[in-house]
Design a protein around this motif. Structure first.
Motif, PDB file in Angstrom:
ATOM      1  N   LEU A 176     -37.398  75.265  14.922  1.00 45.60           N
ATOM      2  CA  LEU A 176     -36.099  75.293  15.450  1.00 45.60           C
ATOM      3  C   LEU A 176     -35.975  74.706  16.740  1.00 45.60           C
ATOM      4  O   LEU A 176     -35.058  73.942  17.251  1.00 45.60           O
ATOM      5  CB  LEU A 176     -35.706  76.793  15.636  1.00 45.60           C
ATOM      6  CG  LEU A 176     -34.685  77.298  14.718  1.00 45.60           C
ATOM      7  CD1 LEU A 176     -34.542  78.930  14.914  1.00 45.60           C
ATOM      8  CD2 LEU A 176     -33.353  76.643  14.561  1.00 45.60           C
TER       9      LEU A 176
ATOM     10  N   PHE B 224     -36.149  70.944  16.427  1.00 46.19           N
ATOM     11  CA  PHE B 224     -34.760  70.391  16.202  1.00 46.19           C
ATOM     12  C   PHE B 224     -33.662  70.354  17.282  1.00 46.19           C
ATOM     13  O   PHE B 224     -33.119  69.517  17.429  1.00 46.19           O
ATOM     14  CB  PHE B 224     -34.143  71.382  15.036  1.00 46.19           C
ATOM     15  CG  PHE B 224     -33.108  70.736  14.185  1.00 46.19           C
ATOM     16  CD1 PHE B 224     -33.246  69.978  12.752  1.00 46.19           C
ATOM     17  CD2 PHE B 224     -31.909  70.917  14.899  1.00 46.19           C
ATOM     18  CE1 PHE B 224     -32.172  69.413  12.326  1.00 46.19           C
ATOM     19  CE2 PHE B 224     -30.511  70.454  13.732  1.00 46.19           C
ATOM     20  CZ  PHE B 224     -30.796  69.668  12.823  1.00 46.19           C
TER      21      PHE B 224
ATOM     22  N   HIS C 129     -31.864  67.169  18.179  1.00 45.86           N
ATOM     23  CA  HIS C 129     -30.565  66.811  17.531  1.00 45.86           C
ATOM     24  C   HIS C 129     -29.465  67.586  18.453  1.00 45.86           C
ATOM     25  O   HIS C 129     -28.260  67.168  18.170  1.00 45.86           O
ATOM     26  CB  HIS C 129     -30.574  67.240  16.037  1.00 45.86           C
ATOM     27  CG  HIS C 129     -31.614  66.399  15.303  1.00 45.86           C
ATOM     28  ND1 HIS C 129     -31.347  65.117  14.989  1.00 45.86           N
ATOM     29  CD2 HIS C 129     -32.528  66.967  14.461  1.00 45.86           C
ATOM     30  CE1 HIS C 129     -32.394  64.654  14.108  1.00 45.86           C
ATOM     31  NE2 HIS C 129     -33.307  65.750  13.932  1.00 45.86           N
TER      32      HIS C 129
ATOM     33  N   LYS D 296     -25.494  69.215   9.900  1.00 46.95           N
ATOM     34  CA  LYS D 296     -25.825  70.417   9.034  1.00 46.95           C
ATOM     35  C   LYS D 296     -27.028  69.774   7.883  1.00 46.95           C
ATOM     36  O   LYS D 296     -27.864  70.457   7.472  1.00 46.95           O
ATOM     37  CB  LYS D 296     -24.625  70.816   8.289  1.00 46.95           C
ATOM     38  CG  LYS D 296     -23.727  71.643   9.043  1.00 46.95           C
ATOM     39  CD  LYS D 296     -22.395  72.010   8.491  1.00 46.95           C
ATOM     40  CE  LYS D 296     -21.718  73.114   9.251  1.00 46.95           C
ATOM     41  NZ  LYS D 296     -20.346  73.486   8.184  1.00 46.95           N
TER      42      LYS D 296
ATOM     43  N   ALA E 118     -30.455  69.926   9.321  1.00 51.09           N
ATOM     44  CA  ALA E 118     -30.890  71.406   9.326  1.00 51.09           C
ATOM     45  C   ALA E 118     -31.408  71.880   7.963  1.00 51.09           C
ATOM     46  O   ALA E 118     -32.542  72.430   7.829  1.00 51.09           O
ATOM     47  CB  ALA E 118     -30.018  72.259   9.962  1.00 51.09           C
ATOM     48  N   ARG E 119     -30.409  71.521   7.265  1.00 55.52           N
ATOM     49  CA  ARG E 119     -30.789  72.210   5.617  1.00 55.52           C
ATOM     50  C   ARG E 119     -32.197  71.399   5.206  1.00 55.52           C
ATOM     51  O   ARG E 119     -33.230  72.167   4.429  1.00 55.52           O
ATOM     52  CB  ARG E 119     -29.686  71.880   4.697  1.00 55.52           C
ATOM     53  CG  ARG E 119     -29.855  72.691   3.657  1.00 55.52           C
ATOM     54  CD  ARG E 119     -28.430  72.525   2.825  1.00 55.52           C
ATOM     55  NE  ARG E 119     -28.464  73.478   1.643  1.00 55.52           N
ATOM     56  CZ  ARG E 119     -27.379  73.696   0.888  1.00 55.52           C
ATOM     57  NH1 ARG E 119     -26.093  73.269   1.077  1.00 55.52           N
ATOM     58  NH2 ARG E 119     -27.476  74.396  -0.261  1.00 55.52           N
TER      59      ARG E 119
ATOM     60  N   GLU F  19     -34.735  70.476   6.768  1.00 53.95           N
ATOM     61  CA  GLU F  19     -35.771  70.880   7.361  1.00 53.95           C
ATOM     62  C   GLU F  19     -36.221  72.465   6.994  1.00 53.95           C
ATOM     63  O   GLU F  19     -37.004  73.140   7.773  1.00 53.95           O
ATOM     64  CB  GLU F  19     -35.739  70.598   8.881  1.00 53.95           C
ATOM     65  CG  GLU F  19     -35.753  69.227   9.124  1.00 53.95           C
ATOM     66  CD  GLU F  19     -35.833  68.893  10.648  1.00 53.95           C
ATOM     67  OE1 GLU F  19     -36.536  69.766  11.339  1.00 53.95           O
ATOM     68  OE2 GLU F  19     -35.738  67.555  11.159  1.00 53.95           O
TER      69      GLU F  19
ATOM     70  N   LEU G 285     -34.042  74.906   7.881  1.00 54.87           N
ATOM     71  CA  LEU G 285     -33.505  75.803   9.002  1.00 54.87           C
ATOM     72  C   LEU G 285     -32.094  76.201   8.295  1.00 54.87           C
ATOM     73  O   LEU G 285     -31.065  76.008   9.144  1.00 54.87           O
ATOM     74  CB  LEU G 285     -33.581  75.055  10.305  1.00 54.87           C
ATOM     75  CG  LEU G 285     -34.963  74.755  10.495  1.00 54.87           C
ATOM     76  CD1 LEU G 285     -34.849  73.615  12.016  1.00 54.87           C
ATOM     77  CD2 LEU G 285     -35.914  75.779  10.796  1.00 54.87           C
ATOM     78  N   TRP G 286     -31.864  76.903   7.391  1.00 56.50           N
ATOM     79  CA  TRP G 286     -30.682  77.199   6.693  1.00 56.50           C
ATOM     80  C   TRP G 286     -30.540  78.527   6.336  1.00 56.50           C
ATOM     81  O   TRP G 286     -31.423  79.135   5.605  1.00 56.50           O
ATOM     82  CB  TRP G 286     -30.436  76.135   5.606  1.00 56.50           C
ATOM     83  CG  TRP G 286     -28.985  76.134   5.189  1.00 56.50           C
ATOM     84  CD1 TRP G 286     -28.592  76.675   4.042  1.00 56.50           C
ATOM     85  CD2 TRP G 286     -27.942  75.381   5.704  1.00 56.50           C
ATOM     86  NE1 TRP G 286     -27.288  76.144   3.911  1.00 56.50           N
ATOM     87  CE2 TRP G 286     -26.751  75.494   4.859  1.00 56.50           C
ATOM     88  CE3 TRP G 286     -27.678  74.763   7.000  1.00 56.50           C
ATOM     89  CZ2 TRP G 286     -25.519  74.889   5.282  1.00 56.50           C
ATOM     90  CZ3 TRP G 286     -26.418  74.043   7.104  1.00 56.50           C
ATOM     91  CH2 TRP G 286     -25.437  74.279   6.197  1.00 56.50           C
TER      92      TRP G 286
ATOM     93  N   MET H  90     -30.974  79.598  18.681  1.00 53.43           N
ATOM     94  CA  MET H  90     -29.931  78.887  18.482  1.00 53.43           C
ATOM     95  C   MET H  90     -28.767  79.468  19.568  1.00 53.43           C
ATOM     96  O   MET H  90     -27.851  78.488  19.816  1.00 53.43           O
ATOM     97  CB  MET H  90     -29.515  79.652  17.047  1.00 53.43           C
ATOM     98  CG  MET H  90     -30.331  78.867  16.082  1.00 53.43           C
ATOM     99  SD  MET H  90     -29.655  79.621  14.406  1.00 53.43           S
ATOM    100  CE  MET H  90     -30.653  81.133  14.065  1.00 53.43           C
TER     101      MET H  90
ATOM    102  N   ALA I 107     -25.141  75.114  17.909  1.00 48.78           N
ATOM    103  CA  ALA I 107     -26.238  74.966  17.228  1.00 48.78           C
ATOM    104  C   ALA I 107     -25.922  75.949  16.167  1.00 48.78           C
ATOM    105  O   ALA I 107     -26.386  75.843  14.786  1.00 48.78           O
ATOM    106  CB  ALA I 107     -27.495  75.789  18.084  1.00 48.78           C
TER     107      ALA I 107
ATOM    108  N   PHE J  35     -26.932  75.659  11.548  1.00 45.53           N
ATOM    109  CA  PHE J  35     -27.859  76.195  10.889  1.00 45.53           C
ATOM    110  C   PHE J  35     -27.282  76.982   9.780  1.00 45.53           C
ATOM    111  O   PHE J  35     -27.969  77.761   9.291  1.00 45.53           O
ATOM    112  CB  PHE J  35     -28.854  76.879  11.743  1.00 45.53           C
ATOM    113  CG  PHE J  35     -29.498  76.027  12.789  1.00 45.53           C
ATOM    114  CD1 PHE J  35     -30.451  74.962  12.313  1.00 45.53           C
ATOM    115  CD2 PHE J  35     -29.351  76.259  14.095  1.00 45.53           C
ATOM    116  CE1 PHE J  35     -31.052  74.232  13.141  1.00 45.53           C
ATOM    117  CE2 PHE J  35     -29.914  75.051  14.885  1.00 45.53           C
ATOM    118  CZ  PHE J  35     -30.646  74.218  14.373  1.00 45.53           C
TER     119      PHE J  35
END
Length: 403
Positions: free
Chosen positions: A16, A19, A23, A51, A54-55, A57, A59-60, A85, A91, A95
């Motif tokens: 996290l 990221f 980003h 989005k 994140a998905r 990686e 992180l969702w 977050m 953020a 996520f």
């Protein structure tokens, strides 16, 4: 650490933070610009672009506990991730961990039918749509939720809904497709906490009018898309009732407990970020012949800020632990305490940071005005300070009822 992180959480937190560095922080200026220029009725492109990253990686949907759809984290495990977050307004949605969607997804997961889950939960979990939660009303003091006047009346195979709601987050978002509506099905029930029900209302149902976006300290769309919505003779199938008539408060307590933890952990992250900004600012500014960081009043505020953040974090982790071990109902006092302590802590630290930034702190250039709007709003959202303080006092006094 009093509450050590598991290896799984340590790794997720590392991912996290990476990221965020790659980003989120580099895109914050663009996010605020799009929010201002496009307004609360539009989708912000930067959010939709981030989005999928994140998905990809993993992180969702980190918020969902004990679910086949999420990371399967407990409240205590999710807390440090939520804090990360919370450092940026951009953020949480990136996520798929932003309110009110998180609370609505938990309601659908716990109380929705299989049909509801297939139609609404699946799309929310994938980030294809958004949702809103219609509870607060402008005509009554919503600090006492039993005051709600909106009606849900059975008419054959349907319910007819009438009411005027506001601070209905997300309603102006064009992706908002489903509303969880709270109103009275049994206004004459002597038990005031069994008068209310919650029902699913598709936003394209005739009779729904999103009247206007509501600014929070002049911000439309940041920190959220607060809206006023009018429901006039809105008809939905009886199957849309959640859990059953008179169970609205029961659902609300299940929904608001985790939500309060999320709000508080995000605010702790925001307070940490604010303290960082304050420290950098005072080290780089010279006043009366020396850096502002060497002024005693500045040092006192920095020290107090660090103490307050650490206190708030421990209090919140303790509440998360209590929720995981004894349940939301038993942990009422712990949840109420953080809901008072954390927003007040954040408001004070952000105020000190604004002061340290001088006149510029009152502009939108440093993200402090946006941060203050968030913190101040959360002294009211999910119950005002006064209600939670009264609840804490009652719990405390009850210990001495036989004294």
């Amino acid at each position: 650490m009093l509450y050590p992180m598991s290896p799984k959480v340590v790794e997720l937190k590392r991912k996290l933070e990476s990221f965020m560095d790659r980003h989120i922080y580099p895109n914050e200026e663009r996010f605020y610009r799009e929010a201002e220029e496009l307004g609360p009725w539009k989708v912000y492109p930067v959010v939709e672009e981030l989005k999928p990253l994140a998905r990809a990686e993993g992180l969702w949907n980190l918020f969902l506990p004990e679910s086949r759809h999420g990371a399967g984290l407990t409240n205590l495990e999710y807390a440090p991730l939520c804090e990360v977050m919370g450092r940026s307004h951009l953020a949480p949605e990136v996520f798929n961990c932003s309110a009110p969607d998180t609370g609505n997804m938990e309601v659908l997961e716990r109380y929705g039918s299989e049909k509801d889950k297939e139609r609404w939960l699946k799309a929310l979990l994938s980030g294809e749509i958004r949702s809103c939660f219609a509870m607060t009303e402008p005509a009554v003091a919503s600090s006492d939720a039993t005051n709600i006047e909106s009606s849900i009346v059975r008419d054959g195979d349907h319910y007819v809904i009438n009411g005027r709601k506001w601070y209905t987050t997300n309603a102006t978002d064009p992706r908002c497709k489903i509303c969880i509506f709270m109103g009275k099905t049994d206004p004459d029930n002597p038990d005031r906490h069994k008068q209310q029900s919650m029902i699913l209302v598709p936003m394209d149902t005739p009779g729904i009018e999103v009247k206007r976006p509501l600014p929070v300290f002049g911000f439309y769309g940041v920190p959220d898309r607060a809206s006023e919505v009018v429901f006039t003779n809105v008809r939905v199938p009886k199957e849309n009732m959640l859990l059953g008539e008179g169970r609205g408060f029961e659902i609300a307590q299940g929904r608001l407990g985790p939500g309060r933890i999320h709000h508080c952990m995000r605010l702790i992250g925001l307070a940490e970020r604010t303290l960082e900004k304050m420290c950098r600012r005072v080290r780089s500014r010279i006043a009366f012949g020396k850096p502002v960081s060497e002024q005693t009043v500045t040092q006192e505020r920095i020290a107090e800020a660090r103490i307050m953040i650490e206190q708030a974090r421990l209090l919140t982790l303790n509440a998360a632990y209590a929720m995981d071990t004894v349940g939301n109902k038993v942990a009422k006092s712990e949840i109420a305490m953080i809901k008072v302590a954390v927003p007040n802590m954040a408001c004070q630290i952000i105020d000190w940071a604004i002061q340290a930034h001088g006149g510029g702190g009152t502009s939108n250039d440093f993200g402090l005005t946006q941060a203050y709007a968030t913190a101040r709003l959360l002294r009211l959202a999910d119950g005002p300070d006064e209600v939670h303080r009264n609840q804490i006092a009652r719990f405390e006094l009850k210990k001495y009822s036989n004294a």
